[in-house]
Design a protein around this motif. Sequence first.
Motif, PDB file in Angstrom:
ATOM      1  N   ALA A  72       2.275 -33.819  89.594  1.00  0.00           N
ATOM      2  CA  ALA A  72       0.830 -34.059  89.718  1.00  0.00           C
ATOM      3  C   ALA A  72       0.562 -35.361  90.470  1.00  0.00           C
ATOM      4  O   ALA A  72      -0.318 -35.412  91.337  1.00  0.00           O
ATOM      5  N   GLN A  73       1.332 -36.385  90.167  1.00  0.00           N
ATOM      6  CA  GLN A  73       1.172 -37.670  90.861  1.00  0.00           C
ATOM      7  C   GLN A  73       1.542 -37.540  92.338  1.00  0.00           C
ATOM      8  O   GLN A  73       0.847 -38.061  93.213  1.00  0.00           O
ATOM      9  N   TYR A  74       2.617 -36.851  92.622  1.00  0.00           N
ATOM     10  CA  TYR A  74       3.052 -36.621  94.006  1.00  0.00           C
ATOM     11  C   TYR A  74       1.960 -35.874  94.782  1.00  0.00           C
ATOM     12  O   TYR A  74       1.609 -36.265  95.907  1.00  0.00           O
ATOM     13  N   LEU A  75       1.407 -34.835  94.179  1.00  0.00           N
ATOM     14  CA  LEU A  75       0.355 -34.070  94.842  1.00  0.00           C
ATOM     15  C   LEU A  75      -0.898 -34.921  95.031  1.00  0.00           C
ATOM     16  O   LEU A  75      -1.544 -34.848  96.080  1.00  0.00           O
ATOM     17  N   ALA A  76      -1.234 -35.744  94.058  1.00  0.00           N
ATOM     18  CA  ALA A  76      -2.404 -36.625  94.182  1.00  0.00           C
ATOM     19  C   ALA A  76      -2.241 -37.581  95.365  1.00  0.00           C
ATOM     20  O   ALA A  76      -3.202 -37.840  96.102  1.00  0.00           O
ATOM     21  N   GLN A  77      -1.031 -38.078  95.569  1.00  0.00           N
ATOM     22  CA  GLN A  77      -0.758 -38.965  96.708  1.00  0.00           C
ATOM     23  C   GLN A  77      -0.923 -38.228  98.034  1.00  0.00           C
ATOM     24  O   GLN A  77      -1.134 -38.850  99.067  1.00  0.00           O
ATOM     25  N   ILE A  84      -4.090 -33.817  96.931  1.00  0.00           N
ATOM     26  CA  ILE A  84      -4.181 -32.497  96.302  1.00  0.00           C
ATOM     27  C   ILE A  84      -4.505 -32.712  94.828  1.00  0.00           C
ATOM     28  O   ILE A  84      -3.745 -33.385  94.118  1.00  0.00           O
ATOM     29  N   GLU A  85      -5.600 -32.146  94.396  1.00  0.00           N
ATOM     30  CA  GLU A  85      -6.001 -32.261  92.999  1.00  0.00           C
ATOM     31  C   GLU A  85      -5.369 -31.136  92.191  1.00  0.00           C
ATOM     32  O   GLU A  85      -5.707 -29.968  92.362  1.00  0.00           O
ATOM     33  N   ALA A  86      -4.446 -31.486  91.341  1.00  0.00           N
ATOM     34  CA  ALA A  86      -3.808 -30.537  90.432  1.00  0.00           C
ATOM     35  C   ALA A  86      -3.870 -31.163  89.045  1.00  0.00           C
ATOM     36  O   ALA A  86      -3.484 -32.320  88.868  1.00  0.00           O
ATOM     37  N   TYR A  87      -4.369 -30.411  88.086  1.00  0.00           N
ATOM     38  CA  TYR A  87      -4.624 -30.962  86.756  1.00  0.00           C
ATOM     39  C   TYR A  87      -3.956 -30.142  85.671  1.00  0.00           C
ATOM     40  O   TYR A  87      -3.731 -28.950  85.814  1.00  0.00           O
ATOM     41  N   LEU A 113       0.453 -26.977  84.957  1.00  0.00           N
ATOM     42  CA  LEU A 113      -0.279 -27.686  86.007  1.00  0.00           C
ATOM     43  C   LEU A 113      -1.115 -26.681  86.781  1.00  0.00           C
ATOM     44  O   LEU A 113      -0.583 -25.730  87.360  1.00  0.00           O
ATOM     45  N   ARG A 114      -2.424 -26.892  86.776  1.00  0.00           N
ATOM     46  CA  ARG A 114      -3.337 -26.005  87.499  1.00  0.00           C
ATOM     47  C   ARG A 114      -3.418 -26.436  88.953  1.00  0.00           C
ATOM     48  O   ARG A 114      -3.584 -27.607  89.268  1.00  0.00           O
ATOM     49  N   LEU A 115      -3.335 -25.456  89.829  1.00  0.00           N
ATOM     50  CA  LEU A 115      -3.440 -25.714  91.269  1.00  0.00           C
ATOM     51  C   LEU A 115      -4.865 -25.423  91.730  1.00  0.00           C
ATOM     52  O   LEU A 115      -5.577 -24.646  91.098  1.00  0.00           O
ATOM     53  N   PRO A 116      -5.282 -26.029  92.833  1.00  0.00           N
ATOM     54  CA  PRO A 116      -6.651 -25.792  93.318  1.00  0.00           C
ATOM     55  C   PRO A 116      -6.908 -24.303  93.579  1.00  0.00           C
ATOM     56  O   PRO A 116      -6.087 -23.620  94.199  1.00  0.00           O
ATOM     57  N   LEU A 117      -8.032 -23.817  93.070  1.00  0.00           N
ATOM     58  CA  LEU A 117      -8.449 -22.433  93.285  1.00  0.00           C
ATOM     59  C   LEU A 117      -9.972 -22.429  93.250  1.00  0.00           C
ATOM     60  O   LEU A 117     -10.568 -22.537  92.182  1.00  0.00           O
TER      61      LEU A 117
END
Length: 122
Positions: free
Chosen positions: A52-57, A60-63, A94-98
């Motif tokens: 999640a941190q890697y994607l945020a950098q 990419i918003e993944a929660y 971890l939810r991916l953008p949709l």
Amino acid sequence: EHRKNISNFYYELLNPLAKSGKIQLINEALIKNNIHEFYLIAQTKNERDNLAQYLAQENIEAYFHYMPLHTSQMGKQFKYHGANNSHNISEEILRLPLHAAITIKDLEYIVAKIIQYYSING
């Protein structure tokens, strides 16, 4: 229809990671009608948090969002005893953008970054 296509896209492109045992994906039988969320399940909470941190950098918003019912205020009040996996899943999902505005180009970028994360981090 667009949301169904997003789910199919994620599933097809992330399935090699699932087959290699690095992640788990939403059940394939649910994909054709999935318009609400797409998630992956990491192997550990630490892995999920790092991804999640890697994607945020990478913008990419993944929660993560899942709270086991037995740990909620209402669950405690009614003395609900959770399923055996609920705590682990809550820490690994971890939810991916949709959403309606996401494009194929966006999805390709998201999937590429997830694959890149696992190629770097095993």
